[in-house]
Motif scaffolding. Structure first.
Motif, PDB file in Angstrom:
ATOM      1  N   ALA A 192      38.428  29.712  30.305  1.00 37.88           N
ATOM      2  CA  ALA A 192      38.570  29.002  31.586  1.00 37.88           C
ATOM      3  C   ALA A 192      37.268  28.948  32.377  1.00 37.88           C
ATOM      4  N   ASP A 193      37.080  27.834  33.051  1.00 40.34           N
ATOM      5  CA  ASP A 193      35.962  27.644  33.975  1.00 40.34           C
ATOM      6  C   ASP A 193      36.422  27.766  35.424  1.00 40.34           C
ATOM      7  N   LEU A 194      37.740  27.657  35.638  1.00 44.51           N
ATOM      8  CA  LEU A 194      38.305  27.679  36.981  1.00 44.51           C
ATOM      9  C   LEU A 194      39.641  28.404  36.929  1.00 44.51           C
ATOM     10  N   PHE A 195      39.867  29.290  37.900  1.00 46.06           N
ATOM     11  CA  PHE A 195      41.095  30.074  37.948  1.00 46.06           C
ATOM     12  C   PHE A 195      41.847  29.781  39.240  1.00 46.06           C
ATOM     13  N   ILE A 196      43.120  29.419  39.106  1.00 51.27           N
ATOM     14  CA  ILE A 196      44.001  29.273  40.260  1.00 51.27           C
ATOM     15  C   ILE A 196      44.735  30.599  40.395  1.00 51.27           C
ATOM     16  N   VAL A 197      44.479  31.305  41.477  1.00 52.20           N
ATOM     17  CA  VAL A 197      44.912  32.704  41.599  1.00 52.20           C
ATOM     18  C   VAL A 197      45.887  32.869  42.758  1.00 52.20           C
ATOM     19  N   GLN A 198      47.002  33.528  42.466  1.00 51.57           N
ATOM     20  CA  GLN A 198      47.961  33.893  43.505  1.00 51.57           C
ATOM     21  C   GLN A 198      47.742  35.364  43.890  1.00 51.57           C
ATOM     22  N   ALA A 199      47.586  35.609  45.184  1.00 52.23           N
ATOM     23  CA  ALA A 199      47.364  36.979  45.668  1.00 52.23           C
ATOM     24  C   ALA A 199      48.128  37.181  46.967  1.00 52.23           C
ATOM     25  N   ALA A 200      48.404  38.433  47.266  1.00 52.09           N
ATOM     26  CA  ALA A 200      49.155  38.773  48.480  1.00 52.09           C
ATOM     27  C   ALA A 200      48.191  38.943  49.655  1.00 52.09           C
ATOM     28  N   THR A 201      48.341  38.100  50.669  1.00 52.76           N
ATOM     29  CA  THR A 201      47.590  38.261  51.907  1.00 52.76           C
ATOM     30  C   THR A 201      48.417  39.015  52.941  1.00 52.76           C
ATOM     31  N   ASP A 202      49.722  39.046  52.735  1.00 50.23           N
ATOM     32  CA  ASP A 202      50.632  39.793  53.610  1.00 50.23           C
ATOM     33  C   ASP A 202      51.625  40.536  52.720  1.00 50.23           C
ATOM     34  N   PRO A 203      51.222  41.699  52.166  1.00 52.77           N
ATOM     35  CA  PRO A 203      52.108  42.443  51.271  1.00 52.77           C
ATOM     36  C   PRO A 203      53.453  42.719  51.927  1.00 52.77           C
ATOM     37  N   GLY A 204      54.507  42.415  51.228  1.00 54.01           N
ATOM     38  CA  GLY A 204      55.837  42.599  51.791  1.00 54.01           C
ATOM     39  C   GLY A 204      56.264  41.456  52.668  1.00 54.01           C
ATOM     40  N   GLY A 205      55.437  40.405  52.744  1.00 50.02           N
ATOM     41  CA  GLY A 205      55.744  39.264  53.607  1.00 50.02           C
ATOM     42  C   GLY A 205      56.678  38.247  52.995  1.00 50.02           C
ATOM     43  N   GLY A 206      57.150  38.533  51.765  1.00 51.73           N
ATOM     44  CA  GLY A 206      58.104  37.631  51.134  1.00 51.73           C
ATOM     45  C   GLY A 206      57.497  36.283  50.813  1.00 51.73           C
ATOM     46  N   PHE A 207      58.250  35.223  51.055  1.00 47.23           N
ATOM     47  CA  PHE A 207      57.849  33.869  50.662  1.00 47.23           C
ATOM     48  C   PHE A 207      56.531  33.459  51.294  1.00 47.23           C
ATOM     49  N   PHE A 208      56.238  33.952  52.495  1.00 50.27           N
ATOM     50  CA  PHE A 208      55.012  33.557  53.186  1.00 50.27           C
ATOM     51  C   PHE A 208      53.909  34.609  53.053  1.00 50.27           C
ATOM     52  N   GLY A 209      54.067  35.520  52.096  1.00 50.87           N
ATOM     53  CA  GLY A 209      53.074  36.582  51.933  1.00 50.87           C
ATOM     54  C   GLY A 209      51.999  36.288  50.907  1.00 50.87           C
ATOM     55  N   LEU A 210      52.126  35.173  50.167  1.00 48.60           N
ATOM     56  CA  LEU A 210      51.177  34.859  49.101  1.00 48.60           C
ATOM     57  C   LEU A 210      50.260  33.709  49.501  1.00 48.60           C
ATOM     58  N   THR A 211      49.047  33.756  48.971  1.00 48.42           N
ATOM     59  CA  THR A 211      48.071  32.697  49.205  1.00 48.42           C
ATOM     60  C   THR A 211      47.412  32.346  47.868  1.00 48.42           C
ATOM     61  N   THR A 212      47.064  31.072  47.710  1.00 49.30           N
ATOM     62  CA  THR A 212      46.471  30.586  46.472  1.00 49.30           C
ATOM     63  C   THR A 212      44.974  30.367  46.653  1.00 49.30           C
ATOM     64  N   PHE A 213      44.210  30.821  45.659  1.00 52.46           N
ATOM     65  CA  PHE A 213      42.755  30.702  45.703  1.00 52.46           C
ATOM     66  C   PHE A 213      42.251  29.992  44.452  1.00 52.46           C
ATOM     67  N   VAL A 214      41.161  29.265  44.606  1.00 51.82           N
ATOM     68  CA  VAL A 214      40.468  28.659  43.469  1.00 51.82           C
ATOM     69  C   VAL A 214      39.195  29.467  43.247  1.00 51.82           C
ATOM     70  N   VAL A 215      39.109  30.107  42.081  1.00 50.10           N
ATOM     71  CA  VAL A 215      37.977  30.995  41.789  1.00 50.10           C
ATOM     72  C   VAL A 215      37.243  30.474  40.560  1.00 50.10           C
ATOM     73  N   GLU A 216      35.952  30.291  40.695  1.00 51.44           N
ATOM     74  CA  GLU A 216      35.168  29.786  39.583  1.00 51.44           C
ATOM     75  C   GLU A 216      34.755  30.908  38.649  1.00 51.44           C
ATOM     76  N   ALA A 217      34.725  30.624  37.337  1.00 55.67           N
ATOM     77  CA  ALA A 217      34.247  31.596  36.370  1.00 55.67           C
ATOM     78  C   ALA A 217      32.807  31.977  36.711  1.00 55.67           C
ATOM     79  N   GLY A 218      32.491  33.234  36.504  1.00 59.59           N
ATOM     80  CA  GLY A 218      31.153  33.704  36.843  1.00 59.59           C
ATOM     81  C   GLY A 218      31.038  34.271  38.240  1.00 59.59           C
ATOM     82  N   THR A 219      32.095  34.140  39.043  1.00 59.96           N
ATOM     83  CA  THR A 219      32.078  34.728  40.380  1.00 59.96           C
ATOM     84  C   THR A 219      32.016  36.252  40.245  1.00 59.96           C
ATOM     85  N   PRO A 220      31.089  36.919  40.931  1.00 64.14           N
ATOM     86  CA  PRO A 220      31.010  38.379  40.832  1.00 64.14           C
ATOM     87  C   PRO A 220      32.351  39.042  41.170  1.00 64.14           C
TER      88      PRO A 220
END
Length: 387
Positions: free
Chosen positions: A162-190
């Motif tokens: 992959a050259d690009l990763f669509i990543v789901q992560a918790a910005t509000d742990p325990g926040g249920g449906f509204f606790g996740l946020t999606t990020f676009v991360v490029e390969a090679g990112t430290p």
């Protein structure tokens, strides 16, 4: 009620079948360079960006046309793993950018994702969060003008290439449906690293590995949608995946069904073709019935997705029907070939490739829960009253 695809779509399907048979031959072993060669070729044919709007270099296909394209790819390409990788890239990773990306994000990534220049992976599953996607342990914490990602993803399709990763992560742990946020991360990112490629039973042509985030800083400009919209983005991508990805299995099933019919017509025992035996002919009819029924359910779900309906039942039923039919058709194809069925060949390959279909994109048991919930059959449990 029209069960026929348009002449233009049928023509497109025929073209994809011919292309796949000519250009996407299965290598003896997985090879990264050959995978990328075939990927670029599929990109030039418009397959990896079929649903990307024309304004960003794609073909602008709707869900029905995309399903037809994937069905043709599954029929023409004997490497179902490669077809699976194309579908995972398009429906689980590219479509979220199409539907939730800003104009700047679309201009930045969609042309290259649709042309085959870039390969995308969708990072959601974790060692302790598979079906329970709202309890992800990968964290995204504020870090200046961006976020710091820390966590571990597993079973990530395309991650080794992959050259690009669509990543789901918790910005509000325990926040249920509204606790996740999606990020676009490029390969090679430290802070981003990919583990060893899995050695799998099925879908061997689709590279898969674990993905690790260790202090991986992602700027605000690479947040997809708004903070807290990750679950909604994931749900949308799963509608596409549970419908259109599984069309590739329809194509693979049809290919094996056709070769099975040819086999039982030619194979003779006791001086007669085995297809004349009722036990054999009835099994072939059952194979055909399962394939046709699953195909109708899938295209019905694709029509609803193309029309913009909020139907949750259609994609779930299609996913269940196609995956279960593929496994059973694989078993039948092996059985009807006798000893030849357990040798290296398309029958045993279909069976191995079909087994994961009951698990990924939400297990079939989870799909049944989704349907039951939509029918109001499993409301939230009430806490027991104290006596």
């Amino acid at each position: 009620m029209d069960f026929d695809l348009s002449p233009e779509t049928e023509e497109m399907r025929d073209m994809v079948v011919r292309f796949a048979q000519r250009e996407l031959t299965t290598p003896a072993e997985f090879d990264t360079e050959d995978f990328r060669r075939r990927w670029r070729s599929a990109g030039q044919q418009g397959l990896v960006g079929s649903c990307v709007p024309r304004a960003y270099g794609g073909s602008g296909l709707d869900a029905v046309e995309a399903a037809a394209t994937m069905e043709a790819l599954g029929f023409g390409c004997e490497d179902t793993g490669f077809a699976f990788s194309v579908a995972a890239h398009l429906f689980a990773a590219v479509m979220p950018v199409v539907e939730f990306g800003t104009e700047e994000q679309k201009k930045r990534w969609l042309p290259a994702l649709g042309s085959g220049e870039l390969i995308a992976a969708h990072c959601i599953t974790e060692p302790e969060a598979g079906s329970d996607t709202l309890r992800l342990r990968t964290r995204a914490t504020r870090d200046g003008a961006g976020y710091r990602l820390d966590g571990h993803k597993c079973f990530t399709t395309n991650s080794p290439v992959a050259d690009l990763f669509i990543v789901q992560a918790a910005t509000d742990p325990g926040g249920g449906f509204f606790g996740l946020t999606t990020f676009v991360v490029e390969a090679g990112t430290p802070g981003l690293s990919v583990g060893q490629r899995y050695d799998k039973v099925g879908l061997r042509g689709s590279p898969m590995a674990d993905v690790y985030f260790d202090g991986c800083v992602v700027p605000d400009t690479q947040v997809l949608g708004a903070e807290g919209s990750g679950a909604a983005i994931f749900s949308c991508s799963m509608k596409w995946e549970r419908t259109c990805l599984f069309a590739a299995y329809l194509g693979a099933m049809k290919r094996v069904l056709d070769s099975t019919v040819a086999h039982v017509r030619e194979r003779e025992q006791f001086g007669t073709p085995i297809g004349a035996f009722q036990a054999v002919s009835h099994r072939v009819v059952d194979m055909m019935a399962r394939h046709e029924a699953a195909r109708l359910l899938l295209y019905k779900a694709a029509r609803g997705l193309a029309d913009g309906t909020d139907d949750e039942i259609g994609p779930a039923l299609a996913k269940i029907a196609v995956s279960e039919a593929a496994v059973q058709l694989g078993l039948d194809a092996v059985q009807l070939r006798g000893a030849l069925g357990v040798l290296d060949g398309e029958a045993e390959c279909l069976l191995r490739d079909a087994l994961p279909a009951r698990i990924f994109s939400g297990t079939n048991e989870i799909q049944k829960n989704n349907v039951a919930r939509a029918l109001g059959l499993n409301p939230p449990r009430r806490s027991a009253k104290r006596r």
